[in-house]
Design a protein around this motif. Structure first.
Motif, PDB file in Angstrom:
ATOM      1  N   ALA B 110      33.026 -11.919   5.189  1.00 14.43           N
ATOM      2  CA  ALA B 110      34.479 -12.042   5.224  1.00 14.43           C
ATOM      3  C   ALA B 110      34.983 -12.046   6.667  1.00 14.43           C
ATOM      4  N   ARG B 111      34.469 -11.139   7.460  1.00 15.82           N
ATOM      5  CA  ARG B 111      34.910 -11.075   8.857  1.00 15.82           C
ATOM      6  C   ARG B 111      34.526 -12.328   9.626  1.00 15.82           C
ATOM      7  N   CYS B 112      33.352 -12.828   9.318  1.00 16.88           N
ATOM      8  CA  CYS B 112      32.911 -14.034  10.014  1.00 16.88           C
ATOM      9  C   CYS B 112      33.829 -15.188   9.655  1.00 16.88           C
ATOM     10  N   GLU B 113      34.172 -15.280   8.381  1.00 10.60           N
ATOM     11  CA  GLU B 113      35.059 -16.359   7.949  1.00 10.60           C
ATOM     12  C   GLU B 113      36.403 -16.253   8.667  1.00 10.60           C
ATOM     13  N   LYS B 114      36.926 -15.043   8.745  1.00  4.96           N
ATOM     14  CA  LYS B 114      38.210 -14.818   9.405  1.00  4.96           C
ATOM     15  C   LYS B 114      38.170 -15.301  10.860  1.00  4.96           C
ATOM     16  N   ASN B 115      37.004 -15.175  11.474  1.00  9.64           N
ATOM     17  CA  ASN B 115      36.859 -15.584  12.872  1.00  9.64           C
ATOM     18  C   ASN B 115      36.328 -17.008  13.012  1.00  9.64           C
ATOM     19  N   ASN B 116      36.255 -17.722  11.902  1.00  8.30           N
ATOM     20  CA  ASN B 116      35.683 -19.077  11.904  1.00  8.30           C
ATOM     21  C   ASN B 116      34.249 -19.105  12.418  1.00  8.30           C
ATOM     22  N   ALA B 117      33.582 -17.989  12.284  1.00  6.64           N
ATOM     23  CA  ALA B 117      32.192 -17.936  12.729  1.00  6.64           C
ATOM     24  C   ALA B 117      31.294 -18.534  11.650  1.00  6.64           C
ATOM     25  N   LYS B 118      30.154 -19.030  12.068  1.00  5.28           N
ATOM     26  CA  LYS B 118      29.275 -19.708  11.120  1.00  5.28           C
ATOM     27  C   LYS B 118      27.828 -19.231  11.298  1.00  5.28           C
ATOM     28  N   TRP B 119      27.197 -18.899  10.176  1.00  6.32           N
ATOM     29  CA  TRP B 119      25.788 -18.517  10.240  1.00  6.32           C
ATOM     30  C   TRP B 119      24.941 -19.773  10.176  1.00  6.32           C
ATOM     31  N   GLU B 120      24.331 -20.125  11.300  1.00  6.97           N
ATOM     32  CA  GLU B 120      23.510 -21.337  11.349  1.00  6.97           C
ATOM     33  C   GLU B 120      22.069 -21.010  11.018  1.00  6.97           C
ATOM     34  N   ASP B 121      21.438 -21.953  10.360  1.00  7.84           N
ATOM     35  CA  ASP B 121      20.040 -21.757  10.001  1.00  7.84           C
ATOM     36  C   ASP B 121      19.168 -21.672  11.259  1.00  7.84           C
ATOM     37  N   TYR B 122      18.294 -20.695  11.233  1.00  8.30           N
ATOM     38  CA  TYR B 122      17.393 -20.418  12.361  1.00  8.30           C
ATOM     39  C   TYR B 122      16.688 -21.673  12.881  1.00  8.30           C
ATOM     40  N   ASN B 123      16.336 -22.550  11.953  1.00 15.98           N
ATOM     41  CA  ASN B 123      15.577 -23.734  12.355  1.00 15.98           C
ATOM     42  C   ASN B 123      16.439 -24.978  12.526  1.00 15.98           C
ATOM     43  N   GLN B 124      17.743 -24.813  12.415  1.00 17.82           N
ATOM     44  CA  GLN B 124      18.627 -25.977  12.578  1.00 17.82           C
ATOM     45  C   GLN B 124      19.862 -25.595  13.352  1.00 17.82           C
ATOM     46  N   ILE B 125      19.624 -25.065  14.537  1.00 15.80           N
ATOM     47  CA  ILE B 125      20.737 -24.670  15.388  1.00 15.80           C
ATOM     48  C   ILE B 125      21.348 -25.935  16.000  1.00 15.80           C
ATOM     49  N   PRO B 126      22.652 -26.107  15.859  1.00 19.00           N
ATOM     50  CA  PRO B 126      23.276 -27.306  16.442  1.00 19.00           C
ATOM     51  C   PRO B 126      23.375 -27.184  17.962  1.00 19.00           C
ATOM     52  N   ASP B 127      23.830 -28.252  18.604  1.00 21.14           N
ATOM     53  CA  ASP B 127      24.037 -28.202  20.058  1.00 21.14           C
ATOM     54  C   ASP B 127      25.229 -27.309  20.362  1.00 21.14           C
ATOM     55  N   LEU B 128      25.003 -26.375  21.247  1.00 23.61           N
ATOM     56  CA  LEU B 128      26.076 -25.464  21.640  1.00 23.61           C
ATOM     57  C   LEU B 128      26.493 -25.772  23.073  1.00 23.61           C
ATOM     58  N   ALA B 129      27.673 -25.284  23.431  1.00 26.65           N
ATOM     59  CA  ALA B 129      28.163 -25.492  24.798  1.00 26.65           C
ATOM     60  C   ALA B 129      27.418 -24.582  25.777  1.00 26.65           C
ATOM     61  N   PHE B 130      27.664 -24.806  27.048  1.00 28.98           N
ATOM     62  CA  PHE B 130      27.011 -24.059  28.128  1.00 28.98           C
ATOM     63  C   PHE B 130      25.489 -24.141  27.941  1.00 28.98           C
ATOM     64  N   ASP B 131      24.802 -23.049  28.289  1.00 30.47           N
ATOM     65  CA  ASP B 131      23.346 -23.021  28.111  1.00 30.47           C
ATOM     66  C   ASP B 131      22.994 -22.170  26.891  1.00 30.47           C
ATOM     67  N   HIS B 132      23.866 -22.157  25.913  1.00 33.06           N
ATOM     68  CA  HIS B 132      23.657 -21.229  24.811  1.00 33.06           C
ATOM     69  C   HIS B 132      22.450 -21.572  23.944  1.00 33.06           C
ATOM     70  N   ASN B 133      22.049 -22.825  23.919  1.00 36.41           N
ATOM     71  CA  ASN B 133      20.812 -23.140  23.179  1.00 36.41           C
ATOM     72  C   ASN B 133      19.596 -22.536  23.879  1.00 36.41           C
ATOM     73  N   GLU B 134      19.652 -22.545  25.180  1.00 33.84           N
ATOM     74  CA  GLU B 134      18.555 -21.944  25.951  1.00 33.84           C
ATOM     75  C   GLU B 134      18.480 -20.439  25.676  1.00 33.84           C
ATOM     76  N   ILE B 135      19.647 -19.828  25.585  1.00 35.39           N
ATOM     77  CA  ILE B 135      19.692 -18.387  25.303  1.00 35.39           C
ATOM     78  C   ILE B 135      19.092 -18.112  23.925  1.00 35.39           C
ATOM     79  N   ILE B 136      19.417 -18.975  22.970  1.00 35.00           N
ATOM     80  CA  ILE B 136      18.870 -18.783  21.627  1.00 35.00           C
ATOM     81  C   ILE B 136      17.350 -18.926  21.626  1.00 35.00           C
ATOM     82  N   ASP B 137      16.845 -19.906  22.361  1.00 35.79           N
ATOM     83  CA  ASP B 137      15.387 -20.064  22.419  1.00 35.79           C
ATOM     84  C   ASP B 137      14.732 -18.798  22.964  1.00 35.79           C
ATOM     85  N   TYR B 138      15.358 -18.258  23.991  1.00 34.26           N
ATOM     86  CA  TYR B 138      14.822 -17.036  24.580  1.00 34.26           C
ATOM     87  C   TYR B 138      14.884 -15.891  23.569  1.00 34.26           C
ATOM     88  N   ALA B 139      15.988 -15.814  22.830  1.00 31.99           N
ATOM     89  CA  ALA B 139      16.150 -14.750  21.834  1.00 31.99           C
ATOM     90  C   ALA B 139      15.110 -14.871  20.727  1.00 31.99           C
TER      91      ALA B 139
END
Lengths: 229, 229
Positions: B110-139
DNA sequence: CCAAAAGTGTTCGGAATACACCCATGA
DNA sequence: TCATGGGTGTATTCCGAACACTTTTGG
């Protein structure tokens, strides 16, 4: 955007510190130098530099290493950011710390001496200024992990080394004693070291010298090889 | 000291971003939200906040997590600083990234919806702004390591879970399929999970529900226990 | 009745561990 | 001659990997 916004957010200084590991006299060592400026002028610290707005952090790490060692670069890797809010009168400072490995030789020792740097024993690190002891503890943990998965011993030892030197290094890094026979078995099974026809005759009995098989390691790494110690 | 000095060095902004992992519908997920301001307004990014001069970075991470989940705090840990010199018109920004684990439940959704946040599938992360995809790879790499050494599955799964759910989680995080029998053997050998008398009857055949033995884990951790997966 | 998911044991090979003695040499 | 450090092999244990069938039930 407006200056107010800029002043509210763009007001932190970045410093990078390097935990430089070396191996000398059958012991692991960490390099410290005297702090040049206030605060804590004269206290022992990790070699550090401010990162200015257009500097890459990595370039500053290289500068530090080039000043204190005789090679362009050996191996360095970021640990993490240390962000404690220190009471520095100038403002907030974030320290992006690295750990790095070098082979200690005469040239390195000469440069360190010129900079009043000191190789402290891995197990007897004195009190340092700022949170640098905490950074070292973190670096030791990283080293422990790395040493198990990658043959980093070869970045610390001289080109030609004895098995006993290598074992000493592992024993210090992993903080436990190992059985000579089992150690040799494991090392030779990895097939990453090459026997040479040289000997180290400094001890009682001459010891065979070995070198690292870099080519083989490159090949194995590509295939997702794990060193597993 | 003088303003000149201050302007030369104290001019970087700190941002923290959190790679929030969750587990839902037998899949690992990572949370993204739409960027609120320029630059890249509207693009997907990791939840992030500026760290002002007297904020601790950790407090900002907690704020992010408290806004998007229903618990005070679950588990978060710093990854490292991402320091690329971006062409942000305002100046230099350093991102101190974290990874964090939460149990997804209705309140969280519910909170995520309120914030327009989206749970993306671990194996199908879309292109994000900045270097955030790189951060996800590291994570992801960090998660892989952690999952082998600590029973973090229990921070992601609901309080009661089936062995098959746990196995799915491990398979995604470690990116390989596992044998059911060997998996159960290993998990039961660890003696960290307790069988309950409840069942999950949503599938064809009812599945036993288990819970994590936190007490036992605390005790074992103190004695330097290693989870070793 | 059958597709789909739950549940269950055994065998085998490789790695880790434990363990003790001989050799060469400098002091 | 002896103290010091170099060098070597075997037996046991433990862990990880491979592998196939039965049970339950919703559709």
């Amino acid at each position: 955007m407006d200056t107010e916004f800029k002043e509210a957010y763009f007001n932190t200084a970045i410093v990078t510190s390097v935990v430089l590991f070396g191996f000398e006299d059958d012991k692991l060592k960490i390099l410290t130098i005297p702090q040049e400026f206030e605060p804590f002028k004269g206290a022992s610290v990790l070699p550090s530099k401010y990162v200015r707005v257009n500097d890459s952090v990595e370039s500053k790490v290289k500068e530090i290493m080039n000043e204190l060692t005789d090679v362009d670069f050996e191996y360095a890797e970021q640990l993490k950011a240390f962000t404690k809010v220190f009471r520095n009168p100038l403002g907030r400072v974030v320290n992006i710390a690295f750990y790095a490995l070098v082979k200690i030789n005469d040239e390195v020792l000469a440069r360190c001496e010129k900079n009043n740097a000191k190789w402290e024993d891995y197990n007897q690190i004195p009190d340092l200024a700022f949170d640098h002891n905490e950074i070292i503890d973190y670096a030791k943990e990283r080293l422990k992990r790395r040493v198990k998965r990658r043959p980093i011993g070869f970045l610390l030892l001289p080109k030609y080394f004895t098995i006993n030197q290598l074992q000493k290094l592992y024993e210090i890094a992993l903080d436990r004693e190992m059985d000579k026979r089992n150690f040799r078995k494991k090392i030779f099974n990895s097939e990453l070291i090459i026997e040479t026809d040289m000997e180290d005759t400094s001890g009682r009995k001459a010891a065979k010298l070995y070198k690292f098989d870099e080519e083989r390691y490159e090949k194995l790494s590509l295939k997702g090889y794990d060193f597993l110690f």
